[in-house]
Structure formats: C-alpha cells, structure tokens
Design an enzyme around this catalytic site. Structure first.
Site, short mmCIF file in Angstrom:
data_model
loop_
_atom_site.label_atom_id
_atom_site.label_comp_id
_atom_site.label_asym_id
_atom_site.label_seq_id
_atom_site.Cartn_x
_atom_site.Cartn_y
_atom_site.Cartn_z
N GLY A 151 0.88 -1.24 -0.07
CA GLY A 151 -0.03 -0.15 -0.05
C GLY A 151 0.77 1.32 -0.08
O GLY A 151 1.89 1.20 0.46
N ALA A 152 0.31 2.22 -0.46
CA ALA A 152 0.73 3.77 -0.37
C ALA A 152 0.28 4.41 0.90
O ALA A 152 -0.59 3.68 1.55
CB ALA A 152 0.38 4.57 -1.50
N ASN A 154 -1.51 7.34 1.44
CA ASN A 154 -2.62 8.35 1.43
C ASN A 154 -3.98 7.62 1.85
O ASN A 154 -4.58 8.72 2.49
CB ASN A 154 -2.62 8.93 0.25
CG ASN A 154 -2.88 8.04 -1.01
OD1 ASN A 154 -2.72 6.90 -0.76
ND2 ASN A 154 -3.15 8.60 -2.21
N LYS A 177 1.41 -5.43 3.14
CA LYS A 177 2.32 -4.63 3.56
C LYS A 177 1.97 -3.10 3.47
O LYS A 177 2.03 -2.44 2.48
CB LYS A 177 3.63 -4.84 2.91
CG LYS A 177 4.77 -4.02 3.85
CD LYS A 177 6.11 -3.83 2.86
CE LYS A 177 5.96 -2.52 2.14
NZ LYS A 177 5.86 -1.24 2.73
N GLU A 180 5.33 2.23 5.09
CA GLU A 180 6.13 2.58 6.42
C GLU A 180 5.54 3.75 6.89
O GLU A 180 5.68 3.91 8.19
CB GLU A 180 7.51 2.23 6.30
CG GLU A 180 8.40 3.56 6.55
CD GLU A 180 8.80 3.98 5.22
OE1 GLU A 180 8.67 3.57 4.23
OE2 GLU A 180 9.72 5.02 5.32
N GLU A 251 -1.49 0.12 -9.31
CA GLU A 251 -2.53 1.25 -9.09
C GLU A 251 -1.20 2.09 -9.07
O GLU A 251 -0.99 2.46 -7.80
CB GLU A 251 -3.29 1.06 -7.99
CG GLU A 251 -4.66 0.09 -8.28
CD GLU A 251 -5.52 0.74 -9.20
OE1 GLU A 251 -5.54 1.94 -9.58
OE2 GLU A 251 -6.26 -0.05 -9.85
N GLY A 253 0.77 6.07 -10.12
CA GLY A 253 0.63 7.69 -10.15
C GLY A 253 0.03 8.30 -11.44
O GLY A 253 -0.39 7.41 -12.34
N CYS A 285 -4.21 10.12 -5.89
CA CYS A 285 -3.28 9.62 -7.26
C CYS A 285 -4.03 10.14 -8.45
O CYS A 285 -3.49 10.55 -9.37
CB CYS A 285 -3.49 8.13 -7.06
SG CYS A 285 -5.03 7.17 -6.88
N GLU A 382 4.36 14.19 -11.19
CA GLU A 382 3.43 14.06 -10.25
C GLU A 382 3.91 14.74 -9.15
O GLU A 382 5.04 14.22 -8.52
CB GLU A 382 2.96 12.71 -10.02
CG GLU A 382 2.03 12.57 -8.84
CD GLU A 382 1.74 11.22 -8.76
OE1 GLU A 382 2.51 10.18 -8.48
OE2 GLU A 382 0.49 10.62 -8.33
N LYS A 452 -1.80 3.63 -19.58
CA LYS A 452 -0.21 3.91 -19.88
C LYS A 452 0.41 3.41 -18.65
O LYS A 452 0.36 2.63 -17.91
CB LYS A 452 -0.41 5.28 -20.51
CG LYS A 452 -1.22 5.46 -21.69
CD LYS A 452 -1.66 6.93 -22.08
CE LYS A 452 -0.69 7.96 -22.40
NZ LYS A 452 -1.16 9.29 -22.66
N GLY A 455 -0.93 2.31 -14.75
CA GLY A 455 -1.36 0.90 -14.10
C GLY A 455 -1.75 -0.11 -14.78
O GLY A 455 -1.86 0.07 -16.10
N GLU A 459 -9.35 -2.19 -9.84
CA GLU A 459 -9.86 -2.40 -8.44
C GLU A 459 -11.26 -1.80 -8.65
O GLU A 459 -11.54 -1.34 -9.40
CB GLU A 459 -9.03 -1.55 -7.52
CG GLU A 459 -7.59 -1.96 -7.36
CD GLU A 459 -6.86 -1.52 -6.14
OE1 GLU A 459 -6.83 -0.36 -5.84
OE2 GLU A 459 -6.31 -2.47 -5.44
#
Ligand code: NDP
Length: 485
Positions: A151-152, A154, A177, A180, A251, A253, A285, A382, A452, A455, A459
C-alpha cells in the site's frame, strides 16, 4: 500520546498480533504536530516466513468454503467497520494527518463498502457451461492462491480493504504490507476481519519498507501482487513479479487533466478543481492537477477559485471544522516545496499560497499557479501535494491532444454543459477513470485504475474479480474417444 483503537503490536499474523523487536524500529509520526505516536518494527525474515506460511496453510480450506459462507464473514466485517467508524477515522487521522472531516466519511466507510460489495458478490462467482454437441466444457472460477498487497500512505484503510475484500471473496489469502509512513490502519482491518469470523492466516499484515515489499514479491509462495504506489516503484515491482510469472495489479501515479470549457457551470467547475487538487492536501493519485481553463473564463475562474480557497479552514485535523490538513510527512513536505520553487523558477505565476505554514507539523498552503505551460516541470511530473497548475486553451481538439500528452493515464475530467462535447471528450481521453461535471468519485461499484504508465488491472467493481481469480476449463467427453493408433 494515546489514541483509540491503538494496535497492540507491529504485525498481525495467523489471527493474532505478533511482535519481533529484532526488526528495525519505524517511528509513526502524527503529521499535524510532528510527534512520535507509536513505534513499529520492520518484518524480519522470520516474520515474513510466518506470514507467508500462515497464508499458504489457510488458503485451501477457505477456498473450499462456499461463496455464501465467505461472503457472510466479509459482510459482517463491513458492519463492524461501520460501527467502529469514529475510532477508525481518528486512527486514520493520526496515521495520515488527513482531517477528521474527511476520514469520518471516506476511509473506513469506503473500506466497509468494499467488504460489503465483494462479500455480496462472493456467492455469485461461478463458471459457465459451454455445450459442444453431446460433449461439453465447464469452467471453474478459482482463486489465485496467496496474494500480496502493498500500500501507499494516502488511504491506508481503504487500500487495505480494496485489495483484501476481492482477494478474500475469491478464496485467496492475503499478506498486506502498508507503507512504512502509515502502518497502523491496516492492522485494525486485520483485527476486524478476524473478529468477524475470518479463519486465522487469511489476512496478515506485516510492516516494513521497500525491502520487505521486495522480499514478498520475490517469494515463490506468492501468486499475485497488487501494488498501490508510484510509477518508479511500479516498474520495479512489475519486473520482479515477472520473474515468477505472477499476476499483478498496478495502481500507480498520475498527472491527470481537468478541462473546463467556457460554457461550464463556474461554481461546479471550481468545486471540481478544489476536490481534484486539495482534498487530502492534494495527496490523491487521481487528482486533476493540470487544469486547462478556456481563455474566455480564465479570470472569472481564478477569481472564484482564490476566493473559495481563502475560506479553507486549515488547522487541527481532529477539529471537525478543519477542511485542510498537513502533508503526510516532512519528506513529502520538502518534495512539494521543491516543486513550488521549480514552478516559480520556471516562470509560472503564483496566484495563491506557495509556502510552508508557520506552525508545527507538515503544513503547506493550498497553492495555485496560473499561466503554466505544458513543458514546465510542474505540468509534467506528479507532485502529490496541494499544487494546482492552471493552463489556458481555446480550441477543443488542441486541448484534448495536450491533455493526453503525458506518460500517465490514471484519470481525466471535463466540465461543460454541452452534452455531446462532454461524451466526445470522455471518449478521447487516454485515461482509465474519467469524470463529466464531477471529479474524484470512486464508488466501489465502478472500475478504478489507470492506463498507460498509471497502471495495469482494475480495482473495485466486477472487474476486480478478474484480477483475483482465474478460469479453469474442464473438457468432458460423453462418448468413446478415437485416437490415430
Ligand atoms: P511508493 O511507490 O514510494 O511506495 C508504495 C509502496 O511500495 C510502499 O509500501 C513502499 O514501501 C513499497 N515499496 C517501495 N519499493 C518497493 C519495492 N522495490 N518492492 C516492493 N515494494 C516496494 O509510493 P508512496 O507510498 O509514496 O505513495 C504515493 C504514490 O502512490 C503516488 O505516486 C500515487 O500516485 C500513488 N498512488 C496510486 C493510487 C492508485 O490507486 N492508482 C492510489 C494512491 C497512491 P515504503 O514506502 O514503506 O518504503
């Protein structure tokens, strides 16, 4: 500092919290103050092994249950998440710094939506019957096995559920995971799933940085990897997964365009631009960060935009009145400030914000640049922060080509009252998720994902099932079988 629903250890494996202090310490920092609110430990090789072994051991029995039985557990977890929404929202705010005004209506709630939706769908996942004269083929929709989710930072609760819910509905086990930077929320998702009756070992959470993610992706016990993260990380994870010919969902940016025509409802267009640039302090994102505004309404647009930005309530994220909070980390703050400096150096016109706020925590003002050109860095890369780039246009064909002139293809939006133009533009966008007269809606019923470099896979919705299951064809001969010799 103490806060509600505090996870009691770093990892959640085989149905319980597990600690291993041999792993490197990771401090969890409350972005609104910079205070350390918790410490977790990175997964050691023993922890990674325990999680993967638990997932492997539990998966076959879970897959053998009926979809109705699996779905009942997921729907019960959805109800429990909704009942705990306040505490989970407070935890999400501590983890990310996002205002409670947002977290209380977006994070645990959208996680619960995913659990409810895929829980309801679990019993409907069937194959088909394909007649071949008197012979026939039937297909079985089968799980992939052990899925890794990475995961990211946000949307830590939402990402943990958007990956976990379809994976479990299809009969897979998951090792997740979190980033962090935001390690706490996914632990609560695991806790709730198991309190709802999920058999142990099916949803495990382990902490760590990129090296732990990389170890999971490379492991032979893993069948599928679903990453939410940046394009550079996506390239690495996709390549590593390819070594083992593993299924992937990426998934990644974006630098999405938002086109505002001169016939658009101005207030709605300004609302779309605000939602698409400043929600979650711009750390979304799919944000429409390249805002193409028709020259005829440029001044009116900028006037209303800046008037409304001046009413943002910036401050304590726990205060329900606060509508704009801090960045997630000191690191992300300096990345965003660097981009703002680049925008000024490149000659973009700063019309709002542009500075770090003089207070504790990681606050950057909502920032708007006008007179931005397509080749400026702030229009190409981004930023992942509250920085809007406003570009001018006066021709539809030209602006669509400019909107598509990017390596990314996550999202795109258009504001216009011309019905046919709206659909023409939506058809012309090179992006996975498009919006007409709105921006950044993400209901679980609709596919979400990028084209593109943004990704691979989708989902949410029925489309996610394709990415957490595989089809087996079974050929059945009813009569005798002839052979050449
Ligand atoms: P990163 O790409 O830095 O990290 C994403 C995750 O991957 C983290 O958990 C990270 O661990 C982990 N990771 C890093 N390197 C590796 C590796 N080599 N192998 C396996 N895992 C690895 O993204 P951020 O966390 O900074 O999130 C921001 C990015 O995520 C933005 O680009 C944003 O657009 C994108 N994003 C995309 C979304 C989508 O749905 N398309 C939604 C939300 C965000 P750690 O950080 O702990 O080191």
């Amino acid at each position: 500092m103490s806060y509600p629903t505090q996870p009691t250890a770093s990892h959640f494996i085989n149905g319980q919290y597990v600690e291993d202090t041999d792993g490197a310490a990771i401090e969890v920092i409350y972005p609104a103050t910079g205070e350390v609110i918790a410490t977790v430990h990175s997964a050691t090789p023993a922890i990674i092994d325990a999680a993967l072994d638990a997932a492997r051991a539990a998966q076959a029995a879970w897959a053998a249950m009926t979809g109705t039985e699996r779905g009942r557990i997921l729907r019960r977890a959805a109800d429990m998440m909704r009942a705990a929404n306040h505490d989970l929202s407070v935890l999400e705010t501590y983890d990310t710094g996002k205002p409670y005004q947002e977290t209380s209506v977006v994070d645990a709630t959208s996680g619960a939506d995913a659990l409810e939706y895929f829980g309801g769908m679990a019993a409907t996942l069937t194959g088909e019957h394909i007649p071949l004269g008197e012979d026939w083929v039937y297909t079985r929709r089968e799980p992939l096995g052990v899925c890794v989710g990475i995961g990211a930072w946000n949307y830590p609760t939402q990402i943990a559920c958007w990956k976990g819910a379809p994976a479990l509905a299809c009969g897979n086990a998951m090792v997740f995971k979190p980033s962090e930077t935001t390690p706490l929320c996914a632990l609560k998702v695991a806790e709730i799933l198991h309190a709802a009756g999920l058999p142990k070992g099916l949803y495990n959470v382990i902490q760590g940085m990129g090296d732990v993610g990389a170890a999971l992706v490379a492991d032979a016990r893993v069948d599928k990897v679903s990453l939410t993260g940046s394009v550079p990380t996506g390239r690495k994870v996709y390549a590593a997964a390819a070594e083992g010919i593993k299924h992937v969902t990426m998934e990644l940016g974006g630098k999405s365009p938002l086109i505002i025509f001169d016939d658009a409802d101005l207030e709605n267009a300004v609302s779309g631009a605000i939602l698409g640039n400043f929600y979650s302090s711009g750390q979304v994102c799919s944000n429409g960060t390249r805002v193409f505004v028709h020259k005829a309404i440029k001044h009116a647009f900028l006037k209303r935009l800046t008037e409304r930005l001046a009413t943002a309530v910036i401050g304590d994220p726990m205060d329900p009145q606060t509508s704009f909070g801090p960045m997630v980390s000191e690191r992300q703050t300096s990345i965003v400030l660097d981009y703002i400096a680049k925008g000024q150096a490149e000659g973009a016109r700063l019309v709002f914000g542009g500075a770090r706020m003089d207070r504790a925590g990681f606050y950057v003002q909502p920032t708007v640049f006008a007179d931005v050109h397509d080749d400026m860095i702030i229009a190409r890369q981004e930023i992942f922060g509250p920085v809007m780039a406003v570009l001018d246009f006066d021709d539809e064909t030209d602006v669509l080509a400019r909107a598509n002139d990017t390596e990314f293809g996550l999202a795109a939006g258009v504001f216009t009252c011309d019905l046919t133009r709206a659909h023409r533009i939506a058809a012309g966008f090179q992006a996975g998720t498009c919006y007409i007269n709105t921006y950044n809606d993400a209901p679980v019923e609709a596919p979400f994902g990028g084209s593109k470099a943004s990704g691979v896979g989708r989902e949410n919705s029925k489309a996610a099932i394709e990415h957490y299951s595989q089809i087996k064809s079974v050929y059945v001969r009813m009569g005798d079988l002839e052979a050449p010799f």
